[in-house]
Structures are given as C-alpha cells and as structure tokens.
Motif scaffolding. Structure first.
Motif, PDB file in Angstrom:
ATOM      1  N   ALA B 355      66.804 -66.309  36.282  1.00 26.95           N
ATOM      2  CA  ALA B 355      67.567 -67.016  35.249  1.00 26.95           C
ATOM      3  C   ALA B 355      67.950 -66.074  34.119  1.00 26.95           C
ATOM      4  N   ARG B 356      67.033 -65.202  33.734  1.00 27.47           N
ATOM      5  CA  ARG B 356      67.308 -64.274  32.629  1.00 27.47           C
ATOM      6  C   ARG B 356      68.333 -63.212  33.046  1.00 27.47           C
ATOM      7  N   GLU B 357      68.207 -62.775  34.278  1.00 29.60           N
ATOM      8  CA  GLU B 357      69.168 -61.762  34.768  1.00 29.60           C
ATOM      9  C   GLU B 357      70.582 -62.333  34.755  1.00 29.60           C
ATOM     10  N   ALA B 358      70.698 -63.583  35.153  1.00 27.01           N
ATOM     11  CA  ALA B 358      72.013 -64.230  35.175  1.00 27.01           C
ATOM     12  C   ALA B 358      72.634 -64.273  33.782  1.00 27.01           C
ATOM     13  N   GLU B 359      71.764 -64.316  32.764  1.00 26.65           N
ATOM     14  CA  GLU B 359      72.260 -64.353  31.376  1.00 26.65           C
ATOM     15  C   GLU B 359      72.342 -62.954  30.775  1.00 26.65           C
ATOM     16  N   GLY B 360      71.927 -61.960  31.556  1.00 24.82           N
ATOM     17  CA  GLY B 360      71.930 -60.584  31.042  1.00 24.82           C
ATOM     18  C   GLY B 360      70.842 -60.348  30.005  1.00 24.82           C
ATOM     19  N   PRO B 362      66.486 -59.836  29.079  1.00 24.84           N
ATOM     20  CA  PRO B 362      65.253 -59.312  29.686  1.00 24.84           C
ATOM     21  C   PRO B 362      64.249 -60.441  29.968  1.00 24.84           C
ATOM     22  N   PHE B 363      63.345 -60.165  30.899  1.00 22.83           N
ATOM     23  CA  PHE B 363      62.242 -61.108  31.152  1.00 22.83           C
ATOM     24  C   PHE B 363      61.069 -60.672  30.271  1.00 22.83           C
ATOM     25  N   MET B 380      55.916 -57.421  35.987  1.00 23.01           N
ATOM     26  CA  MET B 380      57.284 -57.855  36.316  1.00 23.01           C
ATOM     27  C   MET B 380      58.209 -57.877  35.087  1.00 23.01           C
ATOM     28  N   VAL B 381      57.625 -57.681  33.901  1.00 25.86           N
ATOM     29  CA  VAL B 381      58.419 -57.737  32.665  1.00 25.86           C
ATOM     30  C   VAL B 381      59.523 -56.680  32.693  1.00 25.86           C
ATOM     31  N   THR B 382      60.702 -57.085  32.252  1.00 25.23           N
ATOM     32  CA  THR B 382      61.827 -56.120  32.207  1.00 25.23           C
ATOM     33  C   THR B 382      62.092 -55.731  30.753  1.00 25.23           C
ATOM     34  N   SER B 383      62.574 -54.530  30.576  1.00 25.06           N
ATOM     35  CA  SER B 383      62.751 -54.020  29.221  1.00 25.06           C
ATOM     36  C   SER B 383      63.983 -54.630  28.552  1.00 25.06           C
TER      37      SER B 383
END
Lengths: 324, 460
Positions: B355-360, B362-363, B380-383
């Motif tokens: 869902a976060r990737e779709a919005e551009g 980070p998680f 799994m957290v993204t920067s």
C-alpha cells in the motif's frame, strides 16, 4: 315489576323490565367503549410499562444493590444513598448542574420570548424565520458539542474573532474553568427554536380585542406587555420554564461530547462535570450500576421537588382562561 | 382483606421479577473448552471491539479466518463500546471474543467478565515468551493471563528542527533527559503575539503522560503487584510540578490547550508543519501521520529519555480476551493466537508495504507487541530518508525500553483519580501535593475494594 334498591339519599324507583334491558345495553356499550379506548391506548401503555415504568421500578431495586451488570446484584440496603452523601464529586456535579440551571433557564426563556415577540411582528416573513430558528434544533447534540469546541475556541474560535472586532479580548471558553459553564449556557441557546415555536403559538392566540381595548385606554408597550401579553401567554411560558428546567437538570450530551468524549479522553474540566455525566461515568466507566441507579433516583427526587415548587409558585402567576 | 392479598401477591411477583431479572454471567469465569491446535473447529465466532479496516487489519483477519476453517466469523463493527458489551453480557449473549484496550482488562477480569487464558495458552500452544513483558504485565491479574496482547504504543520525542535551530537548541534539550534544560528550552521556544500564544514551546502532554514522566524520574504510580498506589510519591509530585511548570511558563494550560485544540492535528496544517510547536512527546503512529500529510516538515526525533539519559516509553495497546459465558471459546482462542502470530504480522507488514509503495511512501514499521514479529518486521522497513529514518530508529529503540502499569481490579477508578489530580492542578484548583495526596486516597480505596472483591470471589 322490580323494585330497585334505593341509592343513599335517593328515592325508591320503579322500573319495568324494558328499562333494565336498556341499562344492560348501556353498560355493554360503555364496556365496548372502554375496551376500544384501551385498545387504542395499548401501544402507548405497553411502551410506557416496558420502557419507562418497569425500568424505573427496576432501577429503584438496583439502587439498593451493589451491581456491576456482569455479576448478580448484591443487596446492600441504603448503602449507596449513604455513600452519595460523602462523595465529594456528587456535591461538585450537583453544584455545577444547579449553577447551569439557574443561569440557563432564565436566559433561554428570555431569548426565546424576545425572538417570539419579534417573529409575531414579522408579518409574512415570520414563516421563513420560524423555520430558520427551528433548524438548529434538528442538529444532533453530539455535533453541537463538537461545534462548541470549534466556535468557542479561545485561540481562534469564531465567537472570540467576532468579539475581537469590537476590541473585546474573549475568554478561553473551552479551557478556562471559570468560563466553561457560561460557554455551555451560551451554546445551549442554539436550540432555542422549539420554545420560540411554542411561545409564538401562544402569542398568536391572544385575542386582538384586548390589545385594541388597551390601546383605546392609552396603554403603552410595557403596560400592554405586562398586563395583557404575559398573563395571556403565562401557561405556555410556564410550560417552557418547567420543560427547560427539567432538561437543564439532566444536561448531558453537549457537555459530555465537548469535555469527556473522544476528543478529551484524558483531560476533563471539572467545571463541566454535570450530575448526569457523573452518573454515566459511575454506570459505564466504573461499572457501579447500583450506585448510578441511586444517583438517578436522587436526581429524580430533586427534579420532583423543583417541579413541585414551580407548580406551587405558578398558582400565583399563571392565568388559565378557564379559571374564574 | 382481598385487596391486601392482591397487594401482597403483586409485591411478591415484583420481588421475584426483580431478583430474577439481573443475572450476570461473570464471577464464575469457568472454562471447560477443549483447546487443541490440531482440532477442526466449527460454529460461530462473534468479535466485539475490532474495527480495523486498514490493510494491517484485513490481511490478519484473512489469515486468521484461514486458521479457523469452518468457523463463521462475524466482526461487530466499531470500537469496543462497554455499554454494548455489558448489554450483551446482561442479556446472556456475550460475544465469543473481545478486543479491548489493555488497561481495561484488569477491571473486566476482576469482575469475572473475561476468563483466564491459561488453558487456552497451553492448549493452543501460544508462545507467551514471544510477547513484550510490559504488554503481558498489563493483561496479567493475580498471576493469571487474561488477554493476548497486540500492538504497542510508545512515545517518541518529536520536535521542529527549524525552531530548535533558531533558538540555538538541539533535540537533547527537549527529550526529557535534563528537565532544567527542557524548561529553559521551552521558554526559549515559546512565542506570544499581542498577549496570545503564537508558538507552543514544549507540550508536556498532560494529563495522559504523567505516568511516563514519573517512570522517567525512576518512579512508578503503582506497585508491581497492582495493589499499592504511589500517586503521592516524591517522583510523582516532582514530575507533575515540573510538567505543569512547562505550561505555566507559556501563560497556563488553558492557553496552551486552546491553541492545541485549534490545530489541524491530522492535516497538512499540523503544528509541526506550520511551525507553531517546538517539541512534544507523542505516540509513534504520529510519525506516520506527519510523513503522510507533511513530508517536508522540519522534524527531529529522539526517544523520550529518563533523567539518567536512557530511552524510556510507557506502553499501551490492545488485547484479545474471551468473555465469560462464551459459546465457542476454542475458536476464540485460535483466533487470538492466529491474529497475534508472527505469520499474521508478516502478512500485515507485506500488505502495508504494498500500500505504501503504491503511494510512493516508505514503510515505517509496525509495533506488534510480539518481539519476534517486531524483529522480523523491522528488517522490512524501507527508508524514507531523514528525518524519518531517525524517527523510526527512535520508535524501535523506545519499543525496547517500555514500562507499563500492571493490571489491577480498579484500573478505571485508578486512572480517573490520577487524571482528576492532574486536571485540578492544570486548572489551578490545587497544588501538586494536595491533588496527588487526594488522588492517592481515592485510588488506594478503589484498589483495596477491588482486590477485596476479587479475593472474595467477585460478587458471588
């Protein structure tokens, strides 16, 4: 021939069989009428018994118990009532409620009467304004509570903004304990529309010939108001006072939403702790349903006493056309 | 005579009806269900209080439904409404499962409204050692576990970096490690315009964060066994005096609260984005909100710190509990296990990442209350770049240093007594000593009564 028994103080009457038949017929008709009346009244009566009378009796019983809804009630006699006497919050909540009532009811009645008098003279526009004044009454109380926080915000609320135009530095209505109740009282005027409608109807029922006679006698506005208008609408005025006093003593929704609801789960202002709110907290937050029932009966007694006093006082001031 | 008999009969009937009407389901808190992780389950499962509709909730619900097989699950919409729950209990139709705040569990357990989960935990093989100790403490009453914890709320110090920099301050000045420095920072950051507040220097977030400040000073408001209140301890008095002083230095709590209430808290006009708040401790979920609505806000993050400089947070969260009188305890237990399992949390994290990737975006992680799940999700957290990465770092560090109040049979009354005390000081009606002294009496009385009832076996 039959001889009917004499009624006390009456004469012995002679009846033929036919009149006896007629009497039985009349009784049957009366019974039918009573049954019909009961049948038509039964939906209300059932509703009253199930949703009002029985819960009242039951809460009276619960007020004598230690009951948390989850476990069986434990009979404790009058212990809840005794505890109420030593609970400092009861006194605080009662004080807040009485203060609110004493200020709110007269202000509410004065404002609604003033607006009703204006509407009475508004001619054809009165229908439009009647609707306009009544519309806010349709707003759910919870929404009014939220609206209160927005309009009365001390920092940038609409009310203080308007006061600022006149060079008045408005108080912190929603956060300053000294101004919380006055703020709620002002906000309660939001629902003044219902009382306006009642008083306007009463004003419209005052016979115009009374005003014409007064005019011929040279009576001015104030004389006319105090000698004709107020006496003639006094039953409606009395009704508005009674109903609003009871409502003020039970005030809950707006204050709870604004100061104890979701937006203020931790910060609460004791200045807004009204009796019904404290009752609700005892019942549903602390699960003291027995104690809350005792509180409810306490409030019931207070309302009964206040209403009785108002009824006694009303005998002097309220004029009913049927009275002679 | 006849009338007297009728009256007597009516009175007897009324008494009978009254005594027969209020029959609780609590008190006994019995549990005779068979818990077996391999058992095929069936029947109905109504869940009250779980209103999650986001991807974290729905993905876990799907996972749990899969684990329950033929069980028909019904989620009762909305957050837990205690009135609704009590009505269900009073009518003898409690839900099979309850989703409650952890600070409600003690009261419900003490009244026998929910059952101890020892047999459920053993039978289903729930690994309680995976859960955070502070979270388990919150659902443990008298040595028995009454809830399976999930989620963890922790506080993080959040500050406006631009305002700090302009005042020659750093995040260390407002993280609580040096209270004198924080008081000075508050004075330096506060701004007034024509007599009314235009910038809140520091918001010490009273009354809700008093337990945090007391813990940061090395104290606690309640003993570990949940039986003795310490609301009038020196740490509590000192912490309250200091935290109220933060408001007094800005013209009083009334002014700060009015300003705080006027903010667009969840929108792009929030206090940090509009530069009208210097610093405050706040729950970690607000990092996500800020990142969402105002990604360019000049933020700085740190944990809240003890007066010795160590990270600290006061934990809160939810728990799954099984009401007394439930008809399908086995399914309820399986559901609680599934929803709080590592696999369910990982599924939730993956759904959130998508869902976060779709919005551009980070998680930013999820705090689950389950240490194993937390570790795996942290990987799994993204920067999101700075300052957001620092925020996530602070959040996880805080999560490793949590404290909590233990469950007790009078948690609502205890909390109310504490809040009343803080509020009366904030409203200028009492000194901290007076208010906390009175609260101590009230809270201790409620605790004594609560424990006495519990020891007497409820109200039975």
């Amino acid at each position: 021939m039959t001889i009917a028994p004499a009624r006390p103080g009456g004469r012995v009457q002679e009846h033929s069989a036919a009149p006896g038949e007629r009497e039985r017929g009349r009784r049957r008709a009366r019974r039918r009428n009573v049954l019909s009346a009961l049948l038509f009244l039964s939906p209300w009566m059932i509703g009253f018994v199930v949703f009002t009378a029985w819960p009242m009796i039951y809460s009276g019983y619960l007020s004598l118990t230690d009951y948390d809804v989850i476990n069986d009630p434990n009979f404790v006699g009058f212990q809840n009532y005794v505890e109420m006497g030593s609970d400092p919050k009861i006194l605080l909540a009662l004080g807040n409620t009485v203060f609110f009532t004493l200020l709110q009811v007269p202000l509410y009645v004065i404002v609604s009467l003033t607006l009703a008098l204006l509407l009475d003279r508004a001619g054809r526009a009165s229908g439009f304004f009647r609707t306009v004044f009544f519309l806010p009454k349709m707003t759910p109380p919870v929404a009014v509570g939220v609206l209160f926080l927005l309009l009365f915000n001390g920092q940038n609320g609409l009310l203080n903004t308007v006061l600022g135009w006149f060079g008045i530095n408005g108080p912190a209505w929603t956060t300053d304990p000294a101004w919380v109740k006055p703020g709620l009282i002002l906000m309660s005027l939001w629902t003044v529309g219902a009382s306006i409608i009642i008083l306007l109807a009463a004003l419209r029922n005052v016979p115009t010939e009374l005003y014409e006679s007064a005019k011929l006698d040279g009576a001015g506005f104030w004389r006319t108001s105090f000698s004709i208008t107020l006496p003639m609408i006094s039953p409606a005025l009395f009704f508005v006072i009674i109903v609003n006093t009871i409502a003020a003593l039970q005030t809950f929704d707006e204050a709870y939403t604004a100061f104890f609801g979701a937006g203020n789960t931790t910060y609460s202002n004791d200045a807004a702790l009204f009796y019904s709110i404290y009752l609700f907290q005892q019942a549903f937050e602390f699960l003291n349903m027995g104690y809350a029932s005792a509180m409810a009966w306490g409030l019931f007694v207070v309302i009964m006493i206040v209403t009785a006093i108002q009824l006694i006082v009303s005998r002097r001031f309220v004029y009913y056309e049927g009275d002679r | 005579m006849h009338r007297a008999r009728i009256g007597l009969a009516l009175a007897a009937a009324t008494a009978l009806a009254l005594s027969g009407c209020a029959v609780g389901t609590g008190g006994a808190a019995s549990d005779d269900a068979d818990y077996d992780p391999d058992a095929e389950l069936s029947g109905d499962l109504s869940v009250m209080g779980f209103s999650g509709v986001d991807e974290v909730a729905t993905s876990r619900v799907d996972y749990a439904k899969g684990e329950l097989g033929d069980v028909k699950v019904k989620l009762i919409e909305g957050d837990l409404d205690i009135q609704q729950f009590l009505s269900a209990v009073a009518s003898g139709e409690p839900p099979e499962l309850l989703y409650a705040d952890r600070d409600q569990v003690g009261s419900l357990a003490a009244r026998g409204a929910i059952i101890p989960l020892d047999r459920c935990i053993d039978g289903e093989g729930i690994e309680m050692e995976q859960f955070r100790e502070s979270a388990v403490d919150q659902v443990t009453l008298d040595g028995k576990v009454y809830g399976i914890p999930e989620f963890n709320q922790v506080q993080v110090t959040m500050a406006n970096a631009d305002l700090l920099s302009a005042a020659g301050l750093t995040i260390e000045d407002v993280n609580g490690s040096d209270r004198e420095a924080m008081t000075a920072a508050n004075k330096a950051l506060t701004k007034s315009d024509g007599g009314s507040l235009s910038v809140i220097g520091v918001d010490s977030k009273l009354p809700e964060f008093l337990p945090l400040w007391v813990a940061a000073a090395g104290g606690s408001l309640l003993s570990e066994d949940g039986k003795t209140a310490s609301l009038d301890s020196q740490e509590a008095i000192d912490s309250l005096t200091w935290a109220v002083g933060i408001y007094d230095d800005q013209g009083g709590f009334s002014a700060v609260k009015a300003f705080r209430d006027s903010a667009d808290f969840f929108g792009e006009g929030n206090q940090f984005a509009t530069n009208v708040l210097g610093a405050m401790p706040m729950e970690q979920w607000y990092i996500n909100v800020l990142n969402e609505v105002s990604p360019d806000a000049p933020m700085a993050f740190d944990t809240v710190r003890t007066t010795s400089g160590d990270p600290i947070a006061f934990a809160g969260g939810s728990a799954w509990a099984i009401p007394s009188g439930t008809k399908n305890a086995a399914a309820a237990c399986r559901w609680a296990k599934a929803m709080t399992s590592v696999d369910a949390w990982k599924a939730a994290a993956e759904a959130r990442i998508s869902a976060r990737e779709a919005e551009g975006k980070p998680f930013t992680g999820i705090l689950t209350g389950n240490t194993t799940a937390d570790e795996q999700i942290r990987e799994m957290v993204t920067s999101g770049g700075e300052p957001w990465d620092s925020g996530i770092e602070a959040m996880y560090e805080a999560n490793d240093h949590t404290v909590s109040l233990p469950a007790n049979p009078a948690d609502a009354e205890f909390e109310q007594a504490m809040q009343d005390a803080v509020n009366s000081v904030l409203n200028g009606q009492a000194t901290p000593e007076e208010a906390l002294g009175k609260a101590q009496e009230t809270a201790q009385k409620a605790l004594d009564e609560g424990w006495k009832k519990l020891e007497d076996g409820g109200d039975q």
